[in-house]
Write an enzyme that holds these catalytic residues in place. Sequence first.
Site, PDB file in Angstrom:
ATOM      1  N   ASP A 156       0.850  -1.196   0.000  1.00 29.32           N
ATOM      2  CA  ASP A 156       0.000   0.000   0.000  1.00 29.32           C
ATOM      3  C   ASP A 156       0.885   1.246   0.000  1.00 29.32           C
ATOM      4  O   ASP A 156       1.164   1.846   1.045  1.00 29.32           O
ATOM      5  CB  ASP A 156      -0.899  -0.027   1.241  1.00 29.32           C
ATOM      6  N   ASP A 160      -3.463   4.392   1.883  1.00 34.10           N
ATOM      7  CA  ASP A 160      -4.897   4.657   2.021  1.00 34.10           C
ATOM      8  C   ASP A 160      -5.681   3.437   2.508  1.00 34.10           C
ATOM      9  O   ASP A 160      -6.911   3.468   2.557  1.00 34.10           O
ATOM     10  CB  ASP A 160      -5.468   5.152   0.691  1.00 34.10           C
ATOM     11  N   HIS A 315      36.928 -30.450  11.796  1.00 32.27           N
ATOM     12  CA  HIS A 315      38.352 -30.126  11.740  1.00 32.27           C
ATOM     13  C   HIS A 315      38.578 -28.744  12.342  1.00 32.27           C
ATOM     14  O   HIS A 315      37.838 -27.795  12.043  1.00 32.27           O
ATOM     15  CB  HIS A 315      38.827 -30.147  10.280  1.00 32.27           C
ATOM     16  N   ASN A 316      39.606 -28.634  13.205  1.00 30.54           N
ATOM     17  CA  ASN A 316      39.916 -27.349  13.862  1.00 30.54           C
ATOM     18  C   ASN A 316      38.629 -26.681  14.339  1.00 30.54           C
ATOM     19  O   ASN A 316      38.302 -25.543  13.967  1.00 30.54           O
ATOM     20  CB  ASN A 316      40.682 -26.437  12.909  1.00 30.54           C
ATOM     21  N   GLU A 345      37.940 -31.502  17.301  1.00 27.71           N
ATOM     22  CA  GLU A 345      39.400 -31.412  17.371  1.00 27.71           C
ATOM     23  C   GLU A 345      39.818 -30.332  18.351  1.00 27.71           C
ATOM     24  O   GLU A 345      39.226 -29.246  18.385  1.00 27.71           O
ATOM     25  CB  GLU A 345      39.979 -31.114  15.987  1.00 27.71           C
ATOM     26  N   ASP A 347      43.403 -28.519  19.465  1.00 26.46           N
ATOM     27  CA  ASP A 347      44.845 -28.317  19.275  1.00 26.46           C
ATOM     28  C   ASP A 347      45.405 -27.630  20.512  1.00 26.46           C
ATOM     29  O   ASP A 347      45.088 -26.464  20.782  1.00 26.46           O
ATOM     30  CB  ASP A 347      45.106 -27.454  18.038  1.00 26.46           C
ATOM     31  N   HIS A 360      45.321 -22.569  16.528  1.00 24.06           N
ATOM     32  CA  HIS A 360      45.997 -23.174  15.390  1.00 24.06           C
ATOM     33  C   HIS A 360      47.453 -22.750  15.439  1.00 24.06           C
ATOM     34  O   HIS A 360      47.772 -21.586  15.202  1.00 24.06           O
ATOM     35  CB  HIS A 360      45.338 -22.737  14.086  1.00 24.06           C
ATOM     36  N   GLU A 394      45.282 -32.839  19.534  1.00 27.00           N
ATOM     37  CA  GLU A 394      46.609 -32.599  18.972  1.00 27.00           C
ATOM     38  C   GLU A 394      47.453 -31.984  20.088  1.00 27.00           C
ATOM     39  O   GLU A 394      47.238 -30.838  20.476  1.00 27.00           O
ATOM     40  CB  GLU A 394      46.517 -31.651  17.773  1.00 27.00           C
ATOM     41  N   ILE A 728      12.215 -10.988 -12.967  1.00 29.48           N
ATOM     42  CA  ILE A 728      11.610 -12.244 -12.532  1.00 29.48           C
ATOM     43  C   ILE A 728      12.460 -13.382 -13.073  1.00 29.48           C
ATOM     44  O   ILE A 728      12.940 -13.342 -14.203  1.00 29.48           O
ATOM     45  CB  ILE A 728      10.159 -12.336 -13.019  1.00 29.48           C
ATOM     46  N   ASP A 730      14.030 -17.055 -14.372  1.00 30.70           N
ATOM     47  CA  ASP A 730      13.754 -18.092 -15.368  1.00 30.70           C
ATOM     48  C   ASP A 730      14.314 -19.396 -14.809  1.00 30.70           C
ATOM     49  O   ASP A 730      15.450 -19.769 -15.112  1.00 30.70           O
ATOM     50  CB  ASP A 730      14.426 -17.762 -16.704  1.00 30.70           C
ATOM     51  N   ASP A 754      10.271 -16.435 -16.877  1.00 29.81           N
ATOM     52  CA  ASP A 754       9.517 -15.413 -16.123  1.00 29.81           C
ATOM     53  C   ASP A 754       8.475 -15.989 -15.165  1.00 29.81           C
ATOM     54  O   ASP A 754       7.327 -15.563 -15.158  1.00 29.81           O
ATOM     55  CB  ASP A 754       8.810 -14.461 -17.095  1.00 29.81           C
ATOM     56  N   ASP A 785      20.356 -17.466 -17.123  1.00 32.79           N
ATOM     57  CA  ASP A 785      20.742 -16.146 -17.590  1.00 32.79           C
ATOM     58  C   ASP A 785      21.480 -16.319 -18.903  1.00 32.79           C
ATOM     59  O   ASP A 785      22.166 -17.324 -19.090  1.00 32.79           O
ATOM     60  CB  ASP A 785      21.658 -15.468 -16.544  1.00 32.79           C
TER      61      ASP A 785
END
Length: 932
Positions: A156, A160, A315-316, A345, A347, A360, A394, A728, A730, A754, A785
Amino acid sequence: MGDLEDEKSVSRSKLERCMSSMQAGTQMIKLRGGSKGLVRFYYLDDHRSCIRWRPSRKNEKAKISIDSIQEVCEGKQSEIFQRYADGSFDPNCCFSIYYGDHMESLDLVSSSAEEARTWITGLKYLMAGISDEDSLSKRQRTRDQYPSCQTFDEADKNGDGSLSISEVLQLMHKLNVNLPRQKVKQMFKEADTDDNQGTLDFEEFCAFYKMMSTRRDLYLLMLTYSNHKDYLDTDDLKRFLETEQKMTNVTKEHCLEIISKFEPCPENKKEGALGIDGFTNYMRSPSGDIFNPEHYQVNQDMSYPLSHYFITSSHNTYLMGDQLMSQSRVDMYAWVLQSGCRCVEVDCWDGPDGEPIVHHGYTLTSKILFKDVIETINKYAFIKNEYPVILSIENHCSIVQQKKMAQYLTEILGDKLDLSSVHNDDSTKLPSPASLKGKILVKGKKLPANISDDAEEGEVSDEDSADEIDDDCKLMNGDEGTEILLVENIAKKKLDSLIKESKIRDCEDPNNFTVSTLPSSGKAGLKSDSKKVNLCFIVLVFFFSLLKVSYIIDLRAEFMQLMMMPVNLFCFSRVNRQKKTMKLSRALSDLVKYTNLLKIITAQRNGKQKPAQYLRFNQHQLSRIYPSSYRVDSSNYNPQPFWNAGCQLVALNYQSEGRMLQLNRAKFSANGNCGYVLKPNCMCQGVFNPNSEDPLPGQLKKQLVLRIISGQQLPKPRDSMLGDRGEIIDPFVEVEVIGLPVDCFKEQTRVVDDNGFNPMWEETLVFTVHMPEIALIRFLVWDHDPIGRDFIGQRTIAFSSMMPGYRHVYLEGIEEASIFVHVAINDICGKVSVPVVSLWCPCALGLKGLFLRNPKQASLDSHAAGQLHRKHSFSSHILRRTASAPTKSQKKNKKGFPEIAFDTKDSSSTGAGEEREVEAASQPRFVIPFWP
């Protein structure tokens, strides 16, 4: 009893006050690390579904949905708060909101402790409501309430209180709907029923939206099984469930329960009838989801040895970002464990004041206390599931701090720490997940058996996981790829040495490897070698561009000198190599349940060169795979080849969302996301070659027949420059099978021009799967595209978790966006080069064919044939009114296929062919195919 009711009433009253206060809004400070805080006005939206703020350049997108919130923490607990000096803010006024897949934090400071408490209480209440509410009621709520008052108000433009035809057309463009103006005007006129002609109030707009969103595909399907009535009675519904959805033992009582639960019309409920709205509600509920609802719970036998399971691994775990300079946070352990991960893990390095730290090593990543990590693991390990957690430690600490580590592990974890068979010599069979419920297992270095029991310490190998690159390189002539690998290994060792010299790393062992020269092979080979040298120089410069640190210029001369040497003059050998050792504390060694096993490069080489033998190894031993140290951006390798080889612990960087983590989630969702998935029986006994063209000769294969029917509410690409104002879309759908090499295959539909609101494809894709037990099915939606394609969304699901029949595939992380498909799975035998779909298969015919064919062939009962000839004026009227119905002025969709950039890499390539399906860093990634 009365006191209890009064207490509940007070509690409800307090919560309502919280909700009202949050909806009224609060001015708070948003912290952003080192910069000054931003003053923003935060409020809860009218539907209590998201937090919004202003001002913001994001406008309508400046929001956090309640169902994306992972945790709300009181006080100054987050990393951002730690960057500010003590006393900067009153802790009682501070709180953090963690949200999204990446556990992003919104760190806020309110003007009073009371306001902070209001938001914390309210958000936790809303989070509890979202977690308790199943997806059915959420989807029903969205369908019943949408379009919301907010959507109406945004449309709107002049304020209104009503919408003109031009405002409706603008809203439809924003919603990704492209309909002919003639049809829009017709629906607008039918919805405009009051005296104020030419505009729609909110109630009229709801009628217009319902008219626009009525699903033509579902309506045709309902008419097919209702003998062309405008509703399904219990017999019709029973026939649909048994014939299409492959349900067994369907009773009339069950059909009445469905009608009672999903039918919104009281008259239909009373008559035992399921109308189009009720049928739509049912098909969009979990009962119509492609994912098997039984797989939300643990559904596999958990009594086999650990080596018989795939185990989700991190990992880490402590890192928030890259491997060089990102933040370490204990929050990552909480998030990863609650997301289902069962191997984390840690370390460990010597820290100040005798306190071991986690970070690390040899990098600029921040440091956190080992004690805080263990406390977090203890708190969150078993909140979401009770199956065992493995700590992969580790250890780089001194003896003194190793004893401190052992003390914390013992005191904090207590009875959760599993010590059951540490001293048991019988290692022929590993324990099962079921027998280790609620237990935490430690994996790390362990003192050898020949060391005296009285010794408090001993020496063990210090061949760290990060250093274990098994390159017993010899002189290599002729194989270009191997020679390049040779130079890259030399370069990496030189890089490590130079980094140590630059004091970013500690000096450890500069004589780890030796480089010796051999007689020149003549001038003939120098020209070709120079090409390889130049390539490696480019690779090294590219690698340095990823590091983004200040010592690059200082090292340029060293690398120029290195690159001037011809490749074929190098022999990389282990001559004079001294084996690295370290001292290990008896106290820490005694807590270790499992020792470090296989080297990663060895694992990859064995998986390719000796796949059958490697499979046999993994039947009795645990092997852990982890990312290469070259992945400094925390990118992930493809886990599927290692699962194909039976590797149990395939560790990934959980902080890097993308294709590989999506595969990981799909795999472990098949067993209640408990972190353990049982391997196929053929991987647990006997041998086969997973890389063969026919890995399991003589066994039945599966034929997957997918009918891609339609899409619903597909959004515009996330990175669209114009946002909602863009064109729009595709859309087209791509389906990929990921599993054994012989099973990996992609197919795609045509492009629908579209239409992102309700595109119709009606196309059949067929796949042959040799080992469905480890296969994943990946649905991707793209926007075509002229110069490429843009990623819209995806959903990946284990083959074993797919339900047959008509199903919705909801795109991960995108509310309400889905594609509607039909799934059929058949057994086939022998070699099938081009699978053939029987013409009678409803999946092949599509909805129109099912709707138009002879009723006896459609499995309709005898009285249906007598009703086919009668007119269906109301049905035709509904179909004409729906937004997906064709019109005379509507152009036909183009049937051409989009241009596709085919991936020339092998399907098991580690990253070279990865699709850009999520927002990624703008910088290119350093990818070498043979590095995991």
